[in-house]
Write an enzyme that holds these catalytic residues in place. Sequence first.
Site, mmCIF file in Angstrom:
data_model
loop_
_atom_site.group_PDB
_atom_site.id
_atom_site.type_symbol
_atom_site.label_atom_id
_atom_site.label_comp_id
_atom_site.label_asym_id
_atom_site.label_seq_id
_atom_site.Cartn_x
_atom_site.Cartn_y
_atom_site.Cartn_z
ATOM 1 N N THR A 109 5.182 -12.526 52.765
ATOM 2 C CA THR A 109 5.312 -13.944 53.080
ATOM 3 C C THR A 109 6.155 -14.127 54.345
ATOM 4 O O THR A 109 7.027 -13.304 54.615
ATOM 5 C CB THR A 109 5.997 -14.642 51.888
ATOM 6 O OG1 THR A 109 5.076 -14.688 50.820
ATOM 7 C CG2 THR A 109 6.474 -16.046 52.217
ATOM 8 N N ILE A 137 0.530 -22.228 41.909
ATOM 9 C CA ILE A 137 1.356 -22.682 43.034
ATOM 10 C C ILE A 137 2.716 -22.007 42.909
ATOM 11 O O ILE A 137 3.323 -22.015 41.838
ATOM 12 C CB ILE A 137 1.484 -24.221 43.035
ATOM 13 C CG1 ILE A 137 0.105 -24.825 43.367
ATOM 14 C CG2 ILE A 137 2.538 -24.688 44.031
ATOM 15 C CD1 ILE A 137 0.029 -26.319 43.244
ATOM 16 N N GLY A 138 3.177 -21.412 43.992
ATOM 17 C CA GLY A 138 4.457 -20.710 43.970
ATOM 18 C C GLY A 138 5.583 -21.567 44.528
ATOM 19 O O GLY A 138 5.494 -22.796 44.603
HETATM 20 N N1 ASP Z 1 7.289 -16.349 47.124
HETATM 21 C C1 ASP Z 1 5.870 -16.112 47.254
HETATM 22 C C2 ASP Z 1 5.177 -16.629 46.027
HETATM 23 O O1 ASP Z 1 5.653 -16.429 44.939
HETATM 24 C C3 ASP Z 1 5.512 -14.685 47.448
HETATM 25 C C4 ASP Z 1 6.339 -13.925 48.464
HETATM 26 O O2 ASP Z 1 7.352 -14.414 48.927
HETATM 27 O O3 ASP Z 1 5.951 -12.815 48.809
HETATM 28 O O4 ASP Z 1 4.120 -17.197 46.158
#
Ligand code: ASP
Length: 293
Positions: A163, A192-193
């Site tokens: 990310t 949704i994250g």
């Molecule tokens: N935080 C992101 C999610 O959970 C993933 C990531 O940071 O790699 O969608």
Amino acid sequence: MQLIIWLLLMIGGFTPTQVRELETDPLFNSGRGSALTENGTVEMEASIMDGPKRRCGAVSGLTTVKNPISLARLVMEKSPHSYLAFSGAEEFARQQGVELVDNEYFITEENVGMLKLAKEANSILFDYRIPNGGFETCSAGAAATDSPLQMNGLPISLYAPETVGCVVVDQEGRCAAATSTGGLMNKRTGRIGDSPLIGAGTYASNLCGVSCTGEGEAIIRATLARDVAAVMEYKGLCLQEAVDFVIKERLDEGQAGLIAVSKNGEVACGFNANGMFRGCATEDGFMEVGIWP
Ligand code: ASP
């Protein structure tokens, strides 16, 4: 673990240009190269926040928008709303005339391979953590892949990409933050994250700007980004103290990290994983990158 770019730009104003660059590079888990859903599709999300003006914009469930962070910015600047998702967000994108591409554009061979491995391992978070020992160089016989590096005996190119996020402060102490992601490899469709959630994955105030990465569900439970600002405001801690506090006290078993800047130009990062890819740059030419603590 997760890659996040940490940029301190002593320039007037704030643009998501840096995040757009990373979204366009297939090496990262955002835009082209995004992690895939369980169905092998891409559902991207992003958010942006302007600290002093307390304005924000967020998008989720994007399948055709080339640069999700730009759409998040348009939500902030050109709509009466803070957060648009799925078909409504795509419709807004069409109305705003942002660049659209086929879903296939985002899907890379590496990510198709990684999804396969994640499915075989029956895992959502296919192991993309950085091992304690660091990367190993491939032996000559392992040159079947493009990657000269290995991790846990597998080519690094097989690991989930990272990310991206960016926090900035200008010469007047105005902070902003932006985060963009494809989410987790092998995630459920519709998941949704933290990244598009203001207060969880992204937050900026008159004191600081924060962008998070890691296991979204843990970041959401911790309201991680907002807590950095809250601890500074209510406990009077400096930026690094606030970051250390939230990483230690607010995260449960989930692994996560964050980058932050303060209105005074301090830069800080924190994570409870082995490492976090990051970089820092200032207007006068200072540049630094890091992986390990
Ligand atoms: N935080 C992101 C999610 O959970 C993933 C990531 O940071 O790699 O969608």
